[in-house]
Design a protein around this motif. Structure first.
Motif, mmCIF file in Angstrom:
data_model
loop_
_atom_site.group_PDB
_atom_site.id
_atom_site.type_symbol
_atom_site.label_atom_id
_atom_site.label_comp_id
_atom_site.label_asym_id
_atom_site.label_seq_id
_atom_site.Cartn_x
_atom_site.Cartn_y
_atom_site.Cartn_z
ATOM 1 N N UNK A 289 0.825 -1.226 0.000
ATOM 2 C CA UNK A 289 0.000 0.000 0.000
ATOM 3 C C UNK A 289 0.854 1.270 0.000
ATOM 4 N N UNK A 290 0.260 2.362 -0.381
ATOM 5 C CA UNK A 290 0.983 3.620 -0.518
ATOM 6 C C UNK A 290 1.591 4.064 0.809
ATOM 7 N N UNK A 291 0.876 3.847 1.902
ATOM 8 C CA UNK A 291 1.392 4.257 3.214
ATOM 9 C C UNK A 291 2.670 3.516 3.553
ATOM 10 N N UNK A 292 2.716 2.229 3.262
ATOM 11 C CA UNK A 292 3.911 1.453 3.557
ATOM 12 C C UNK A 292 5.065 1.882 2.655
ATOM 13 N N UNK A 293 4.772 2.143 1.375
ATOM 14 C CA UNK A 293 5.822 2.594 0.457
ATOM 15 C C UNK A 293 6.414 3.919 0.946
ATOM 16 N N UNK A 294 5.545 4.851 1.379
ATOM 17 C CA UNK A 294 6.009 6.154 1.867
ATOM 18 C C UNK A 294 6.850 5.992 3.128
ATOM 19 N N UNK A 295 6.432 5.096 4.018
ATOM 20 C CA UNK A 295 7.190 4.873 5.251
ATOM 21 C C UNK A 295 8.557 4.274 4.933
ATOM 22 N N UNK A 296 8.619 3.361 3.962
ATOM 23 C CA UNK A 296 9.898 2.784 3.567
ATOM 24 C C UNK A 296 10.820 3.872 3.025
ATOM 25 N N UNK A 297 10.284 4.714 2.132
ATOM 26 C CA UNK A 297 11.093 5.781 1.535
ATOM 27 C C UNK A 297 11.591 6.752 2.599
ATOM 28 N N UNK A 298 10.708 7.130 3.525
ATOM 29 C CA UNK A 298 11.087 8.058 4.594
ATOM 30 C C UNK A 298 12.195 7.473 5.457
ATOM 31 N N UNK A 299 12.080 6.191 5.795
ATOM 32 C CA UNK A 299 13.097 5.545 6.632
ATOM 33 C C UNK A 299 14.434 5.469 5.920
ATOM 34 N N UNK A 300 14.387 5.096 4.630
ATOM 35 C CA UNK A 300 15.632 4.995 3.860
ATOM 36 C C UNK A 300 16.307 6.361 3.750
ATOM 37 N N UNK A 302 16.081 8.871 5.862
ATOM 38 C CA UNK A 302 16.640 9.195 7.174
ATOM 39 C C UNK A 302 17.940 8.460 7.427
ATOM 40 N N UNK A 303 17.989 7.198 7.026
ATOM 41 C CA UNK A 303 19.224 6.427 7.195
ATOM 42 C C UNK A 303 20.344 7.007 6.344
ATOM 43 N N UNK A 304 20.002 7.382 5.087
ATOM 44 C CA UNK A 304 21.018 7.946 4.201
ATOM 45 C C UNK A 304 21.574 9.247 4.749
ATOM 46 N N UNK A 305 20.693 10.099 5.255
ATOM 47 C CA UNK A 305 21.135 11.359 5.836
ATOM 48 C C UNK A 305 22.017 11.144 7.053
ATOM 49 N N UNK A 306 21.662 10.179 7.859
ATOM 50 C CA UNK A 306 22.452 9.903 9.055
ATOM 51 C C UNK A 306 23.874 9.461 8.692
ATOM 52 N N UNK A 307 23.958 8.560 7.721
ATOM 53 C CA UNK A 307 25.282 8.065 7.379
ATOM 54 C C UNK A 307 26.073 9.066 6.545
ATOM 55 N N UNK A 308 25.389 9.969 5.782
ATOM 56 C CA UNK A 308 26.091 11.001 5.047
ATOM 57 C C UNK A 308 26.754 11.992 5.995
ATOM 58 N N UNK A 309 26.092 12.244 7.139
ATOM 59 C CA UNK A 309 26.641 13.208 8.081
ATOM 60 C C UNK A 309 27.859 12.636 8.821
#
Length: 309
Positions: A289-300, A302-309
């Motif tokens: 569902x769209x909600x799960x896809x959005x949550x996956x994208x948001x989590x990914x 956030x993880x990318x930003x954390x490791x980029x910093x």
């Protein structure tokens, strides 16, 4: 095989006493003529049995005769030593009894089967509890088991996940189930037959009230139904996903071959599916569902930003 049938016939007479040729034939699923031949063969082998004629007649062993044969095949003897869980028996206060029973069984086995049983204990160990986490503390397990055995009602104080978090009720304990290292009590109470985790019992009092289990109740059948209902309530939704060949394998989906596989998979909830799908990394893409896809994208992100910093 005839040898196996002869052993079964002998054990039937040893355990039940006098039996007619027709009764033996029905038990062994052979003809009466075959029973006559088998009885003659046992007599020729030196087994002290005889037949009485007349309406109340039948075959029986000489009083006091006990065969040393167990009727166990090699596979059956191995299964007997695999079936019992020493840890579970010890929790129920039966550890010493189990050890003694095994010694008696080993002593009763013929030499070749005794050797098979010894190999089983040397090479196989059943460790029921799962990884990650200590075994549940079940201080009331012995008392619960005693109530199950004696068919005595109990009053238990029980901790549960929803409000009120602690409840007290009178129940009639029908049986105990050990599932993945965790003990469950199946008992009848004010709301019918329910399942209780034994490690969540805070307090337990044994009552003088005795009870009878209803005719037709079967613990195995109840537990199968309980698990089926639990799984049905667990997976209330589904997700449409794309999987690599590795992702399909890890998720238990048959891969289409030669690229990505689209599949609909059951999910318990958005939160639970998020955690499960993130484990697959780049081997999965959630489409619906769209909600799960959005949550996956948001989590990914956030993880990318954390490791980029």
């Amino acid at each position: 095989m005839r040898a196996s049938r002869l052993v079964t016939l002998l054990l039937l007479l040893q355990n039940r006493g006098r039996m007619t040729a027709r009764q033996l034939a029905d038990e062994l699923e052979v003809s009466v003529r075959t029973v006559y031949r088998d009885v003659e063969a046992l007599g020729a082998a030196g087994i002290p049995l005889y037949g009485d004629a007349g309406h109340a007649g039948g075959y029986r062993l000489v009083d006091g005769f006990r065969t040393r044969l167990t009727g166990l095949t090699a596979d059956e003897a191995q299964a007997a030593f695999l079936a019992a869980l020493p840890g579970a028996a010890a929790e129920l206060g039966l550890g010493e009894a189990l050890a003694t029973a095994r010694l008696k069984l080993r002593a009763a086995l013929p030499a070749e089967l005794r050797e098979h049983a010894g190999r089983i204990q040397e090479r196989f160990l059943l460790d029921a509890p799962g990884w990650y986490g200590e075994a549940d503390r079940t201080p009331h397990l012995t008392a619960v088991a005693g109530a199950v055995w004696a068919r005595r009602a109990v009053v238990l104080r029980y901790r549960r996940w929803r409000a009120p978090e602690e409840i007290e009720r009178r129940v009639e304990p029908y049986g105990l189930v050990l599932k993945a290292g965790r003990w469950y009590l199946v008992a009848s109470g004010p709301s019918g037959i329910r399942t209780y985790r034994v490690d969540q019992i805070v307090q337990l009092g044994l009552l003088e009230d005795e009870f009878d289990v209803p005719d037709g109740f079967d613990l195995v059948a109840y537990w199968k139904g309980y698990l089926a209902d639990f799984r049905a309530r667990l997976h209330t939704g589904e997700a449409l996903v794309r999987l690599t060949e590795e992702g399909a394998r890890r998720l238990g989906v048959t891969p289409a071959g030669g690229g990505w596989t689209r599949a609909r998979v059951p999910i318990e909830s958005i939160d639970h599916a998020l955690g499960e799908f993130l484990r697959l990394g780049t081997d999965i893409e959630v489409i619906e569902p769209a909600e799960l896809r959005a949550r996956m994208a948001e989590t990914v992100r956030s993880l990318a930003n954390r490791y980029d910093s």
